[in-house]
Design a protein around this motif. Structure first.
Motif, mmCIF file in Angstrom:
data_model
loop_
_atom_site.group_PDB
_atom_site.id
_atom_site.type_symbol
_atom_site.label_atom_id
_atom_site.label_comp_id
_atom_site.label_asym_id
_atom_site.label_seq_id
_atom_site.Cartn_x
_atom_site.Cartn_y
_atom_site.Cartn_z
ATOM 1 N N PHE A 286 0.831 -1.204 0.000
ATOM 2 C CA PHE A 286 0.000 0.000 0.000
ATOM 3 C C PHE A 286 0.867 1.255 0.000
ATOM 4 O O PHE A 286 0.566 2.233 -0.694
ATOM 5 N N LEU A 287 1.950 1.226 0.768
ATOM 6 C CA LEU A 287 2.861 2.371 0.800
ATOM 7 C C LEU A 287 3.477 2.638 -0.571
ATOM 8 O O LEU A 287 3.529 3.780 -1.034
ATOM 9 N N ASP A 288 3.949 1.587 -1.217
ATOM 10 C CA ASP A 288 4.645 1.745 -2.498
ATOM 11 C C ASP A 288 3.709 2.132 -3.631
ATOM 12 O O ASP A 288 4.064 2.935 -4.499
ATOM 13 N N VAL A 289 2.504 1.561 -3.629
ATOM 14 C CA VAL A 289 1.600 1.741 -4.766
ATOM 15 C C VAL A 289 0.698 2.968 -4.609
ATOM 16 O O VAL A 289 0.357 3.628 -5.609
ATOM 17 N N TYR A 290 0.317 3.291 -3.383
ATOM 18 C CA TYR A 290 -0.655 4.367 -3.186
ATOM 19 C C TYR A 290 -0.099 5.571 -2.404
ATOM 20 O O TYR A 290 -0.251 6.715 -2.825
ATOM 21 N N VAL A 291 0.517 5.308 -1.250
ATOM 22 C CA VAL A 291 0.908 6.416 -0.380
ATOM 23 C C VAL A 291 2.029 7.245 -1.003
ATOM 24 O O VAL A 291 1.951 8.478 -1.050
ATOM 25 N N ARG A 292 3.087 6.606 -1.478
ATOM 26 C CA ARG A 292 4.208 7.350 -2.041
ATOM 27 C C ARG A 292 3.792 8.187 -3.260
ATOM 28 O O ARG A 292 4.091 9.390 -3.318
ATOM 29 N N PRO A 293 3.085 7.618 -4.258
ATOM 30 C CA PRO A 293 2.623 8.463 -5.372
ATOM 31 C C PRO A 293 1.664 9.555 -4.912
ATOM 32 O O PRO A 293 1.681 10.671 -5.457
ATOM 33 N N GLY A 294 0.827 9.243 -3.907
ATOM 34 C CA GLY A 294 -0.115 10.238 -3.416
ATOM 35 C C GLY A 294 0.583 11.427 -2.780
ATOM 36 O O GLY A 294 0.198 12.583 -3.009
ATOM 37 N N LEU A 295 1.629 11.169 -2.020
ATOM 38 C CA LEU A 295 2.385 12.268 -1.417
ATOM 39 C C LEU A 295 3.135 13.060 -2.476
ATOM 40 O O LEU A 295 3.260 14.287 -2.382
ATOM 41 N N GLY A 296 3.629 12.357 -3.515
ATOM 42 C CA GLY A 296 4.276 13.068 -4.619
ATOM 43 C C GLY A 296 3.316 14.007 -5.317
ATOM 44 O O GLY A 296 3.662 15.161 -5.638
ATOM 45 N N ALA A 297 2.087 13.527 -5.558
ATOM 46 C CA ALA A 297 1.071 14.374 -6.193
ATOM 47 C C ALA A 297 0.706 15.552 -5.299
ATOM 48 O O ALA A 297 0.498 16.679 -5.780
#
Length: 281
Positions: free
Chosen positions: A53-64
């Motif tokens: 979940f961190l790699d697929v959703y949280v990290r891209p979400g924080l980047g956005a």
């Protein structure tokens, strides 16, 4: 005029730096923080797929979020200090909303999935079928420390050399066996599969558990003790206002690292020759 613009630019850069720092901190503590939010929100406290979940959703979400912050602060800075303050505050609220939404989505999603696929037979049902009170839940392996019960009571975490593993206690099939001479016990067959779980999540579970190398006390005051006397070890359960009960005694096995489940109905411990044992209290 130039001084005024310079002040706004510095403030804009300061706000952006604060938002970037906040995002990095959130990413670092997300497993534990989101677990607390998910628990409060009624989700299933299971972190076995947190890394995905961190790699697929949280990290891209924080980047956005950081990209949105750059664009929003740049536009606000062109309009003056008041819009800049307003946008910064709105971004902070947006960040909090994203944190809460993602945490609830993750843990409620796990709860829904587990609720739809909750298998049977359960561990307690199998123990009742065999008429046993204890089960070898993890065969003899190198265990680094005491097992840890998640709040749901349907899993058990234990640590091997490669890290923490999470074991689902259902579905499970038991076969009858004996130990300590002729005492009945259940054994898992086939061996239950495990999944990895982050140490930060386990630490959250551990902080609310009841543990002890030789003695542990539950929330209701029930005490479980591995008592050694004259080279004999006994598992003794003492409930409030009741006489101590000896569950088993042996001179053949060295057991330690007690861990009580949250509901006080199960205790897990490590026995050198057997592995991790779970006993119903």
């Amino acid at each position: 005029m130039n001084k005024h613009l310079a002040t706004i630019s510095r403030r804009s850069a300061l706000y952006l730096g604060a938002l970037v720092a906040l995002s990095l901190i959130e990413y670092a503590i997300y497993p534990g923080l989101s677990w607390q939010i998910g628990r409060i929100g009624g989700g299933q406290p299971d972190g076995s797929t947190m890394r995905y979940f961190l790699d697929v959703y949280v990290r891209p979400g924080l980047g956005a979020f950081i990209l949105i912050s750059i664009a929003a602060l740049t536009l606000a800075a062109k309009k003056g200090p008041r819009p800049l303050h307003f946008v910064f505050g709105a971004l902070l609220l947006f960040n909090v909303a994203l944190l809460v939404f993602s945490s609830l989505s993750y843990y409620r999603g796990i709860a829904a999935a587990m609720g739809a696929t909750t298998p049977s037979p359960t561990l307690k049902a199998e123990m009742k079928r065999l008429g046993v009170r204890s089960v070898v839940i993890v065969p003899a392996v190198s265990i680094d420390q005491h097992p840890v019960w998640p709040p749901d009571g349907r899993h058990l975490a234990f640590r091997r050399e490669e890290g923490w593993r999470l074991l689902a206690l259902a579905p499970v099939e038991l076969v009858a066996a004996t130990w300590m001479g002729s005492q009945p016990i259940g054994r898992v067959e086939p061996t239950l599969a495990t999944s990895s779980v982050s140490e930060s999540v386990v630490k959250q579970w551990e902080s609310q558990g009841s543990f002890g190398d030789r003695k542990a006390t539950g929330r209701d005051g029930t005490t479980v003790e591995l008592k050694t006397q004259d080279r004999e070890t006994s598992l003794i359960v003492t409930r409030p206002n009741e006489q101590p009960e000896t569950v088993w005694s042996t001179t053949l096995e060295e057991c330690h690292s007690l861990s009580l489940s949250r509901d006080g109905r199960m205790v897990a411990y490590v026995c050198g020759h057997e592995g991790i044992i779970v006993t119903e209290l």
